[in-house]
Design a protein around this motif. Structure first.
Motif, PDB file in Angstrom:
ATOM      1  N   ARG A  45     120.113  64.202  22.065  1.00  0.00           N
ATOM      2  CA  ARG A  45     119.321  65.244  22.742  1.00  0.00           C
ATOM      3  C   ARG A  45     119.255  66.507  21.891  1.00  0.00           C
ATOM      4  O   ARG A  45     118.204  67.140  21.788  1.00  0.00           O
ATOM      5  CB  ARG A  45     119.926  65.552  24.115  1.00  0.00           C
ATOM      6  CG  ARG A  45     119.678  64.495  25.172  1.00  0.00           C
ATOM      7  CD  ARG A  45     119.996  65.020  26.562  1.00  0.00           C
ATOM      8  NE  ARG A  45     121.420  65.351  26.696  1.00  0.00           N
ATOM      9  CZ  ARG A  45     122.350  64.497  27.082  1.00  0.00           C
ATOM     10  NH1 ARG A  45     122.020  63.244  27.373  1.00  0.00           N
ATOM     11  NH2 ARG A  45     123.610  64.873  27.212  1.00  0.00           N
ATOM     12  N   GLU A  46     120.374  66.865  21.292  1.00  0.00           N
ATOM     13  CA  GLU A  46     120.405  68.082  20.478  1.00  0.00           C
ATOM     14  C   GLU A  46     119.542  67.935  19.228  1.00  0.00           C
ATOM     15  O   GLU A  46     118.883  68.889  18.801  1.00  0.00           O
ATOM     16  CB  GLU A  46     121.845  68.404  20.096  1.00  0.00           C
ATOM     17  CG  GLU A  46     122.009  69.731  19.404  1.00  0.00           C
ATOM     18  CD  GLU A  46     123.465  70.134  19.266  1.00  0.00           C
ATOM     19  OE1 GLU A  46     123.855  70.547  18.153  1.00  0.00           O
ATOM     20  OE2 GLU A  46     124.211  70.017  20.258  1.00  0.00           O
ATOM     21  N   ALA A  47     119.548  66.751  18.632  1.00  0.00           N
ATOM     22  CA  ALA A  47     118.775  66.523  17.410  1.00  0.00           C
ATOM     23  C   ALA A  47     117.316  66.191  17.702  1.00  0.00           C
ATOM     24  O   ALA A  47     116.492  66.182  16.779  1.00  0.00           O
ATOM     25  CB  ALA A  47     119.411  65.388  16.602  1.00  0.00           C
ATOM     26  N   GLY A  48     116.998  65.904  18.956  1.00  0.00           N
ATOM     27  CA  GLY A  48     115.624  65.569  19.311  1.00  0.00           C
ATOM     28  C   GLY A  48     115.205  64.193  18.858  1.00  0.00           C
ATOM     29  O   GLY A  48     114.050  63.987  18.466  1.00  0.00           O
ATOM     30  N   VAL A  49     116.143  63.228  18.910  1.00  0.00           N
ATOM     31  CA  VAL A  49     115.849  61.857  18.509  1.00  0.00           C
ATOM     32  C   VAL A  49     116.267  60.920  19.634  1.00  0.00           C
ATOM     33  O   VAL A  49     116.934  61.315  20.586  1.00  0.00           O
ATOM     34  CB  VAL A  49     116.590  61.479  17.199  1.00  0.00           C
ATOM     35  CG1 VAL A  49     116.160  62.393  16.065  1.00  0.00           C
ATOM     36  CG2 VAL A  49     118.105  61.551  17.395  1.00  0.00           C
TER      37      VAL A  49
END
Length: 230
Positions: A49-53
């Motif tokens: 979620r933090e990396a957007g993947v």
């Protein structure tokens, strides 16, 4: 212990020892997946979620990074149902240049700068769209030098634009004496110190691209003496 410029660090440094480790830490895609874990303990879903993947993509990278010795298991977090596996990466990495995949330092700098160059081009294009007349000026000044610059409106119109638009872009080759160069250096140092006090919180803020550079050039390098960009 390495001296850091952009931020303080009081953790333990991880010494990169293999070309595989250095290659992954020089790869923006791999680094995007590793970054959430640097100096922190997270589950794969949280990191994704933090990396957007996607979680699937993150799990693939977790396996790759663990196999390279850059990421390690950090136990489990219990919850109802299946426990969450946790992972952690060192808080800091020292990457000897001779292990990286770059032919030389110039290639390394150019590769790492590409993402910022793309951001700068996109942001600059959006900024130019706000100008009443979008044009490039190419001219020889009264001092005999050829310049290329973006057309700017008169001072009154420019001031009005400034009320609604923050930002700007300037780059060029200037010939300075030592005293002037030191003044610019002091101004940049003061700016970096002030920016370093902003903290990392994102609430109520928007991202800005900030680039500062004051690099002495080789006066005998033909590119130093080239005309303005096309």
């Amino acid at each position: 212990m390495p001296h850091t410029i952009l931020g303080s660090f009081d953790g333990e440094w991880f010494e990169v020892r293999t070309p595989r480790q250095a290659r992954l830490l020089s790869d923006p895609a791999a680094l995007r997946h590793l970054e959430p874990f640097i100096g922190r303990t997270l589950g794969a879903a949280e990191a994704a979620r933090e990396a957007g993947v996607s979680v699937e993509r993150m799990l693939y990278r977790v396996r790759q990074l663990r196999a390279a010795g850059l990421l390690e298991g950090a136990g489990e977090r219990q919850r109802a149902g299946r426990a969450i596996r946790l992972y952690r990466a060192p808080g800091g990495f020292r990457i000897p240049f001779h292990l990286t995949p770059f032919a030389d330092l110039e290639a390394q700098i150019a590769r790492h700068g590409l993402p910022f160059d793309r951001l700068r081009a996109r942001a600059g294009a959006r900024g130019l769209a706000h100008l009443p007349l979008n044009a490039r000026l190419l001219y020889r000044s009264t001092g005999g030098e050829v310049h290329s610059e973006t057309f700017m409106p008169d001072a009154r119109t420019y001031a009005a634009l400034r009320e609604h638009h923050i930002g700007g872009d300037y780059m060029g080759v200037l010939w300075l004496d030592d005293a002037a160069a030191r003044q610019v250096q002091e101004a940049l140092d003061a700016l970096r110190e002030r920016l370093g006090q902003q903290g990392t919180g994102r609430e109520g803020k928007r991202p800005y691209l900030i680039q500062t550079a004051l690099a002495p050039l080789d006066p005998d390098d033909p590119e130093t003496l080239l005309g303005p960009p096309g």
